[in-house]
Design an enzyme around this catalytic site. Structure first.
Site, PDB file in Angstrom:
ATOM      1  N   GLU A  46       4.780 -51.301  28.421  1.00 23.05           N
ATOM      2  CA  GLU A  46       5.757 -50.962  29.452  1.00 23.05           C
ATOM      3  C   GLU A  46       6.234 -49.516  29.253  1.00 23.05           C
ATOM      4  OE1 GLU A  46       9.729 -52.961  31.400  1.00 23.05           O
ATOM      5  OE2 GLU A  46       9.608 -52.897  29.216  1.00 23.05           O
ATOM      6  N   LYS A 128       8.891 -53.159  38.446  1.00 21.13           N
ATOM      7  CA  LYS A 128       9.705 -54.250  37.921  1.00 21.13           C
ATOM      8  C   LYS A 128      10.784 -54.607  38.939  1.00 21.13           C
ATOM      9  CE  LYS A 128      11.984 -55.414  33.515  1.00 21.13           C
ATOM     10  NZ  LYS A 128      12.277 -54.860  32.170  1.00 21.13           N
ATOM     11  N   CYS A 163       7.815 -56.745  30.443  1.00 24.55           N
ATOM     12  CA  CYS A 163       8.906 -57.195  29.582  1.00 24.55           C
ATOM     13  C   CYS A 163       9.407 -58.591  29.977  1.00 24.55           C
ATOM     14  CB  CYS A 163      10.019 -56.159  29.615  1.00 24.55           C
ATOM     15  SG  CYS A 163      11.203 -56.260  28.259  1.00 24.55           S
TER      16      CYS A 163
END
Length: 363
Positions: A46, A128, A163
């Protein structure tokens, strides 16, 4: 027909903190190394470029401002020559690249992932959907047209999440419904359980991410799951600590958390704490069959007549314009960033600006 057997690489390395150019070159070096090793896929952590801003968890807003300014200046625009260089590296090595990066679009940063194909095409671009906790001080939310993950490729149906998205039951349900076979569970840099102080939940350290969340994803979805992780050095701790604050001196708690799991959750490999480089794995998609035969949550082991998920992939604009027919003009983020345009049509091909530097590797 997709390939059923191929080699893949998973990155566990320290980013080039606050240095876009160095980060791009290190990315290209790893792509070249994976390509030379015969890999068909390489997965990065990430926000690998320009590194995860873990300092935001440890200091206050005022202390963070100088680093936040530098972080924004070294984030990666998708319509940039730097990003095109990475795309060319994927094409030159005939490899799929799952890249995590801090994307800057207008004045907002996003925790972005791009899946680049062996022709240099951007096959999937996602952001995200919700930055985690204090990440909201740095990043914005993804939109309806930038959150889907799973893409049909010649390597199978490949998905990627960032994540804590990897423990989001709704995103997992969406991915499994699309028949995902290979999953990139991209993680940032995270301290280990030895740093945990009550009442901070154990969820907030690296060990559960590596050893509970990631194998659970593999088991629940029946996918090969690669979990690339960032690392930290003593020098990295200094660079990511603001002036006037005493930096930590032992980076070992941040290291050794990358993992690769089979579709049944069996651990394939993990690095030593002092290892920095590529983890390799030989993927066999046929191993997905028996795992999914036991529990296929998109088919025989689900009841859509009882439980369904509503998904809205439309982009919501602050300002909309009427088209010539009196309707509402629409466009996608992909179109606006020019990701639908072939690589060579965007800019003339240029040579890399730095020499290839080999990196360490492990099977």
């Amino acid at each position: 027909m997709p390939l059923t057997k191929y080699k893949a690489a998973c990155v566990t390395s320290e980013p080039c903190w606050f240095d876009l150019e160095a980060g791009v070159q290190k990315t290209i070096n790893f792509i070249n190394e994976a390509g030379a090793a015969g890999c068909k896929l390489i997965a990065f952590p990430e926000v690998w470029i320009p590194g995860y801003p873990y300092w935001m968890w440890k200091i206050n807003y005022q202390q963070s401002l100088p680093m936040l300014k530098s972080y924004r200046e070294n984030s990666l625009p998708m319509d940039s020559e730097e990003f095109r260089r990475i795309r060319r590296a994927a094409r030159d090595n005939q490899i799929y690249v799952s890249l995590g990066f801090s994307e800057i679009d207008h004045a907002t940063l996003y925790l972005a992932q791009a899946l680049i194909g062996p022709t240099g095409e951007v096959i999937n671009h996602r952001r995200k959907i919700k930055p985690t906790h204090v990440e909201k001080l740095v990043y914005g939310d993804g939109a309806g047209d930038t959150f889907k993950s799973v893409t049909q490729t010649e390597l199978g149906r490949l998905g990627q999440l960032n994540c804590w998205e990897n423990m989001n039951p709704f995103l997992k349900a969406l991915n499994v419904s699309e028949g995902e076979q290979i999953h990139i569970a991209a993680w940032p840099v995270y301290p280990g359980k030895e740093t945990l102080k009550y009442p901070d939940p154990a969820t907030n350290v690296a060990d559960p991410a590596s050893d509970l969340v990631t194998p659970a994803y593999a088991i629940e979805t029946g996918t090969w799951t690669l979990a690339p992780f960032q690392r930290l050095s003593v020098e990295g701790l200094k660079k990511t600590t603001p002036e006037g604050v005493e930096p930590e001196t032992d980076p070992s708690t941040y290291n050794g958390h990358a993992r690769i799991y089979k579709p049944d959750g069996t651990l394939v490999c993990k690095p030593d704490k002092d290892f920095d480089g590529l983890l390799f794995v030989d993927i066999d998609l046929n191993e997905c069959h028996l795992a999914k035969a036991l529990a296929d949550f998109s088919g025989h082991y689900m009841r859509p007549d009882l439980i369904r998920l509503l998904v809205d992939t439309r982009r919501k604009e602050l300002i909309t314009e009427a088209d010539t027919n009196g309707g509402i003009a629409t466009y996608t983020t992909r179109e606006r960033l020019g990701l639908n345009i072939p690589l060579d049509a965007q800019a003339p091909k240029q040579k890399a600006t730095a020499a290839d530097v080999p990196s360490s590797s492990v099977m």
